[in-house]
Design a protein around this motif. Structure first.
Motif, PDB file in Angstrom:
ATOM      1  N   ARG A   1      13.286   6.348   5.674  1.00  0.00           N
ATOM      2  CA  ARG A   1      11.850   6.098   5.886  1.00  0.00           C
ATOM      3  C   ARG A   1      11.527   6.128   7.378  1.00  0.00           C
ATOM      4  O   ARG A   1      10.520   6.702   7.789  1.00  0.00           O
ATOM      5  CB  ARG A   1      11.455   4.750   5.268  1.00  0.00           C
ATOM      6  CG  ARG A   1      10.005   4.362   5.556  1.00  0.00           C
ATOM      7  CD  ARG A   1       9.611   3.034   4.932  1.00  0.00           C
ATOM      8  NE  ARG A   1       8.322   2.588   5.451  1.00  0.00           N
ATOM      9  CZ  ARG A   1       7.157   3.009   5.021  1.00  0.00           C
ATOM     10  NH1 ARG A   1       7.086   3.907   4.032  1.00  0.00           N
ATOM     11  NH2 ARG A   1       6.030   2.563   5.558  1.00  0.00           N
ATOM     12  N   GLU A   2      12.378   5.510   8.206  1.00  0.00           N
ATOM     13  CA  GLU A   2      12.130   5.480   9.648  1.00  0.00           C
ATOM     14  C   GLU A   2      12.136   6.897  10.231  1.00  0.00           C
ATOM     15  O   GLU A   2      11.320   7.224  11.098  1.00  0.00           O
ATOM     16  CB  GLU A   2      13.178   4.607  10.347  1.00  0.00           C
ATOM     17  CG  GLU A   2      13.057   3.123  10.056  1.00  0.00           C
ATOM     18  CD  GLU A   2      13.514   2.729   8.647  1.00  0.00           C
ATOM     19  OE1 GLU A   2      14.337   3.480   8.038  1.00  0.00           O
ATOM     20  OE2 GLU A   2      13.041   1.703   8.148  1.00  0.00           O
ATOM     21  N   GLU A   3      13.056   7.748   9.754  1.00  0.00           N
ATOM     22  CA  GLU A   3      13.090   9.132  10.235  1.00  0.00           C
ATOM     23  C   GLU A   3      11.843   9.896   9.794  1.00  0.00           C
ATOM     24  O   GLU A   3      11.317  10.721  10.543  1.00  0.00           O
ATOM     25  CB  GLU A   3      14.352   9.835   9.736  1.00  0.00           C
ATOM     26  CG  GLU A   3      15.617   9.368  10.428  1.00  0.00           C
ATOM     27  CD  GLU A   3      16.881   9.962   9.850  1.00  0.00           C
ATOM     28  OE1 GLU A   3      17.908   9.927  10.555  1.00  0.00           O
ATOM     29  OE2 GLU A   3      16.856  10.459   8.700  1.00  0.00           O
ATOM     30  N   ARG A   4      11.368   9.616   8.597  1.00  0.00           N
ATOM     31  CA  ARG A   4      10.127  10.256   8.125  1.00  0.00           C
ATOM     32  C   ARG A   4       8.959   9.867   9.029  1.00  0.00           C
ATOM     33  O   ARG A   4       8.171  10.719   9.444  1.00  0.00           O
ATOM     34  CB  ARG A   4       9.822   9.850   6.681  1.00  0.00           C
ATOM     35  CG  ARG A   4      10.788  10.393   5.646  1.00  0.00           C
ATOM     36  CD  ARG A   4      10.553   9.739   4.272  1.00  0.00           C
ATOM     37  NE  ARG A   4      11.718   9.878   3.437  1.00  0.00           N
ATOM     38  CZ  ARG A   4      11.908  10.848   2.541  1.00  0.00           C
ATOM     39  NH1 ARG A   4      10.972  11.750   2.356  1.00  0.00           N
ATOM     40  NH2 ARG A   4      13.007  10.909   1.839  1.00  0.00           N
TER      41      ARG A   4
ATOM     42  N   THR B   1     -12.149  10.419   7.260  1.00  0.00           N
ATOM     43  CA  THR B   1     -10.866  10.111   7.873  1.00  0.00           C
ATOM     44  C   THR B   1     -10.666   8.609   7.975  1.00  0.00           C
ATOM     45  O   THR B   1     -11.613   7.831   7.977  1.00  0.00           O
ATOM     46  CB  THR B   1     -10.762  10.727   9.278  1.00  0.00           C
ATOM     47  OG1 THR B   1     -11.836  10.235  10.076  1.00  0.00           O
ATOM     48  CG2 THR B   1     -10.805  12.240   9.209  1.00  0.00           C
ATOM     49  N   LEU B   2      -9.402   8.227   8.063  1.00  0.00           N
ATOM     50  CA  LEU B   2      -9.022   6.813   8.115  1.00  0.00           C
ATOM     51  C   LEU B   2      -7.911   6.650   9.138  1.00  0.00           C
ATOM     52  O   LEU B   2      -6.951   7.419   9.144  1.00  0.00           O
ATOM     53  CB  LEU B   2      -8.535   6.357   6.725  1.00  0.00           C
ATOM     54  CG  LEU B   2      -7.807   5.026   6.625  1.00  0.00           C
ATOM     55  CD1 LEU B   2      -8.782   3.879   6.867  1.00  0.00           C
ATOM     56  CD2 LEU B   2      -7.164   4.871   5.252  1.00  0.00           C
ATOM     57  N   LEU B   3      -8.052   5.670  10.001  1.00  0.00           N
ATOM     58  CA  LEU B   3      -7.021   5.356  10.978  1.00  0.00           C
ATOM     59  C   LEU B   3      -6.140   4.255  10.402  1.00  0.00           C
ATOM     60  O   LEU B   3      -6.632   3.224   9.948  1.00  0.00           O
ATOM     61  CB  LEU B   3      -7.658   4.883  12.289  1.00  0.00           C
ATOM     62  CG  LEU B   3      -6.751   4.800  13.508  1.00  0.00           C
ATOM     63  CD1 LEU B   3      -6.189   6.172  13.864  1.00  0.00           C
ATOM     64  CD2 LEU B   3      -7.521   4.222  14.696  1.00  0.00           C
ATOM     65  N   LYS B   4      -4.826   4.483  10.406  1.00  0.00           N
ATOM     66  CA  LYS B   4      -3.911   3.533   9.776  1.00  0.00           C
ATOM     67  C   LYS B   4      -2.668   3.356  10.640  1.00  0.00           C
ATOM     68  O   LYS B   4      -2.257   4.288  11.337  1.00  0.00           O
ATOM     69  CB  LYS B   4      -3.510   4.055   8.385  1.00  0.00           C
ATOM     70  CG  LYS B   4      -2.778   3.052   7.520  1.00  0.00           C
ATOM     71  CD  LYS B   4      -2.688   3.524   6.070  1.00  0.00           C
ATOM     72  CE  LYS B   4      -1.984   2.486   5.214  1.00  0.00           C
ATOM     73  NZ  LYS B   4      -1.925   2.888   3.797  1.00  0.00           N
ATOM     74  N   LEU B   5      -2.083   2.155  10.586  1.00  0.00           N
ATOM     75  CA  LEU B   5      -0.833   1.939  11.294  1.00  0.00           C
ATOM     76  C   LEU B   5       0.248   2.847  10.715  1.00  0.00           C
ATOM     77  O   LEU B   5       0.387   2.950   9.483  1.00  0.00           O
ATOM     78  CB  LEU B   5      -0.374   0.487  11.170  1.00  0.00           C
ATOM     79  CG  LEU B   5      -1.197  -0.580  11.887  1.00  0.00           C
ATOM     80  CD1 LEU B   5      -0.599  -1.958  11.611  1.00  0.00           C
ATOM     81  CD2 LEU B   5      -1.272  -0.324  13.387  1.00  0.00           C
ATOM     82  N   LEU B   6       1.015   3.487  11.576  1.00  0.00           N
ATOM     83  CA  LEU B   6       2.090   4.374  11.118  1.00  0.00           C
ATOM     84  C   LEU B   6       3.037   3.636  10.180  1.00  0.00           C
ATOM     85  O   LEU B   6       3.422   4.157   9.128  1.00  0.00           O
ATOM     86  CB  LEU B   6       2.857   4.909  12.330  1.00  0.00           C
ATOM     87  CG  LEU B   6       4.017   5.861  12.044  1.00  0.00           C
ATOM     88  CD1 LEU B   6       3.505   7.188  11.503  1.00  0.00           C
ATOM     89  CD2 LEU B   6       4.842   6.080  13.309  1.00  0.00           C
ATOM     90  N   GLU B   7       3.402   2.417  10.529  1.00  0.00           N
ATOM     91  CA  GLU B   7       4.374   1.667   9.733  1.00  0.00           C
ATOM     92  C   GLU B   7       3.841   1.264   8.369  1.00  0.00           C
ATOM     93  O   GLU B   7       4.613   0.904   7.484  1.00  0.00           O
ATOM     94  CB  GLU B   7       4.844   0.428  10.503  1.00  0.00           C
ATOM     95  CG  GLU B   7       3.758  -0.599  10.733  1.00  0.00           C
ATOM     96  CD  GLU B   7       4.182  -1.723  11.664  1.00  0.00           C
ATOM     97  OE1 GLU B   7       3.833  -2.875  11.353  1.00  0.00           O
ATOM     98  OE2 GLU B   7       4.861  -1.461  12.679  1.00  0.00           O
TER      99      GLU B   7
ATOM    100  N   HIS C   1      15.850  12.907  -0.561  1.00  0.00           N
ATOM    101  CA  HIS C   1      15.969  11.512  -0.946  1.00  0.00           C
ATOM    102  C   HIS C   1      16.262  10.637   0.250  1.00  0.00           C
ATOM    103  O   HIS C   1      16.691  11.116   1.310  1.00  0.00           O
ATOM    104  CB  HIS C   1      17.050  11.340  -2.019  1.00  0.00           C
ATOM    105  CG  HIS C   1      18.448  11.542  -1.518  1.00  0.00           C
ATOM    106  ND1 HIS C   1      19.031  12.787  -1.392  1.00  0.00           N
ATOM    107  CD2 HIS C   1      19.378  10.642  -1.101  1.00  0.00           C
ATOM    108  CE1 HIS C   1      20.255  12.647  -0.934  1.00  0.00           C
ATOM    109  NE2 HIS C   1      20.496  11.373  -0.728  1.00  0.00           N
ATOM    110  N   SER C   2      16.025   9.340   0.108  1.00  0.00           N
ATOM    111  CA  SER C   2      16.360   8.377   1.144  1.00  0.00           C
ATOM    112  C   SER C   2      17.768   7.888   0.911  1.00  0.00           C
ATOM    113  O   SER C   2      18.131   7.555  -0.219  1.00  0.00           O
ATOM    114  CB  SER C   2      15.394   7.193   1.111  1.00  0.00           C
ATOM    115  OG  SER C   2      14.098   7.613   1.451  1.00  0.00           O
ATOM    116  N   PRO C   3      18.595   7.803   1.958  1.00  0.00           N
ATOM    117  CA  PRO C   3      19.939   7.263   1.763  1.00  0.00           C
ATOM    118  C   PRO C   3      19.882   5.810   1.362  1.00  0.00           C
ATOM    119  O   PRO C   3      19.011   5.062   1.812  1.00  0.00           O
ATOM    120  CB  PRO C   3      20.598   7.429   3.142  1.00  0.00           C
ATOM    121  CG  PRO C   3      19.477   7.588   4.093  1.00  0.00           C
ATOM    122  CD  PRO C   3      18.329   8.169   3.340  1.00  0.00           C
TER     123      PRO C   3
END
Length: 201
Positions: free
Chosen positions: A129-132, A171-177, A196-198
Motif C-alpha cells: 500500500r505504501e508503494e502504491r 473534484t475533491l482534495l483528499k489526504l494521500l494516506e 497483490h499486496s505482500p
C-alpha cells in the motif's frame, strides 16, 4: 548521526529522464521547505532508472566517490544526504537505480544496495500500500497534489494531498494516506492495479 531511515521504493517501473529529474526533489512543494531538517523526507528513497540516465548523471560532474558499480553525487541535497547511483545485477540482468543515502551513516549505501536487490528479486511481483501511495505521489502533476494547509485541522496540516475526480460532484482534495482501495486503483496505471499486496510477516 540520525537513525537509519526507512528504505522505500517511490516509483514503479523505470523512470524516464524527465521523471527522474522530477523525483530528485519530489517534496519541493512542502510548506516548510526552508525550515528544519529535510533528511527524513529524502533519505532512503529509491527508484529505477535507465542505463542512459545512469550514464548521463555519471558524466555531469566528477563523482564524490566511486565504489565498484556505485557512485555518489558531489552535490548534497540536504545535510549529508546525496544521490547514489547503482548498477546492479538482478536475475542475470544489469539494472540501474537512484537512491538518496545519508552519508553520515557509513552503512547507508550498503544497506540500500541490499534492500534494492531484495525488493527487485521477489519471484512474484507485489506492491505494498505504501508503494502504491508513493507511486501516486511521484507520478501526479504538481497542480494536482499538494499539502494540507490552513483550511485543514491543525493536526493534519503539512500532510500530502491529492486531487480526485468525483464525476458529477467535481473534484475533491483528499489526504494521500486516506485514499481507499478504489481511489488508489483509479490513480494507478492499469498494469499496477491488480498486483497483490505482500502479506506482512
Amino acid at each position: 548521526m540520525n537513525p537509519s531511515p526507512t528504505i522505500r521504493k517511490v516509483f514503479q517501473g523505470v523512470a524516464s529522464r524527465a521523471q527522474m529529474f522530477r523525483m530528485f526533489d519530489r517534496h519541493h512543494q512542502r510548506p516548510n521547505r526552508w525550515d528544519g531538517d529535510a533528511t527524513p523526507l529524502y533519505a532512503g528513497e529509491w527508484f529505477e532508472i535507465g542505463e542512459a540516465e545512469h550514464d548521463y548523471m555519471f558524466e555531469i560532474l566528477p563523482p564524490l566517490w566511486i565504489r565498484g558499480s556505485m557512485f555518489a553525487m558531489r552535490e548534497f541535497l540536504t545535510g549529508s544526504v546525496t544521490s547514489v547511483f547503482f548498477a546492479l545485477r538482478i536475475d542475470e540482468a544489469i539494472r540501474h537505480f537512484h537512491g538518496y543515502c545519508e552519508l553520515s551513516d557509513q552503512a547507508s549505501v550498503g544497506t540500500m544496495r541490499v534492500a534494492i536487490i531484495e525488493r527487485e528479486s521477489r519471484p512474484v511481483r507485489a506492491i505494498t500500500r505504501e508503494e502504491r501511495l508513493d507511486h501516486i505521489w511521484s507520478s501526479t502533476a504538481d497542480e494536482y497534489r499538494g499539502y494540507a494547509g490552513e483550511r485543514w485541522p491543525e493536526a493534519l496540516r503539512g500532510k500530502r494531498t491529492v486531487m480526485l475526480y468525483g464525476g458529477k460532484g467535481g473534484t475533491l482534495l483528499k489526504l494521500l494516506e486516506d485514499l481507499n482501495d478504489d481511489e488508489i486503483a483509479a490513480k494507478l496505471p492499469v498494469q499496477l492495479r491488480h498486483l497483490h499486496s505482500p502479506i506482512a510477516a
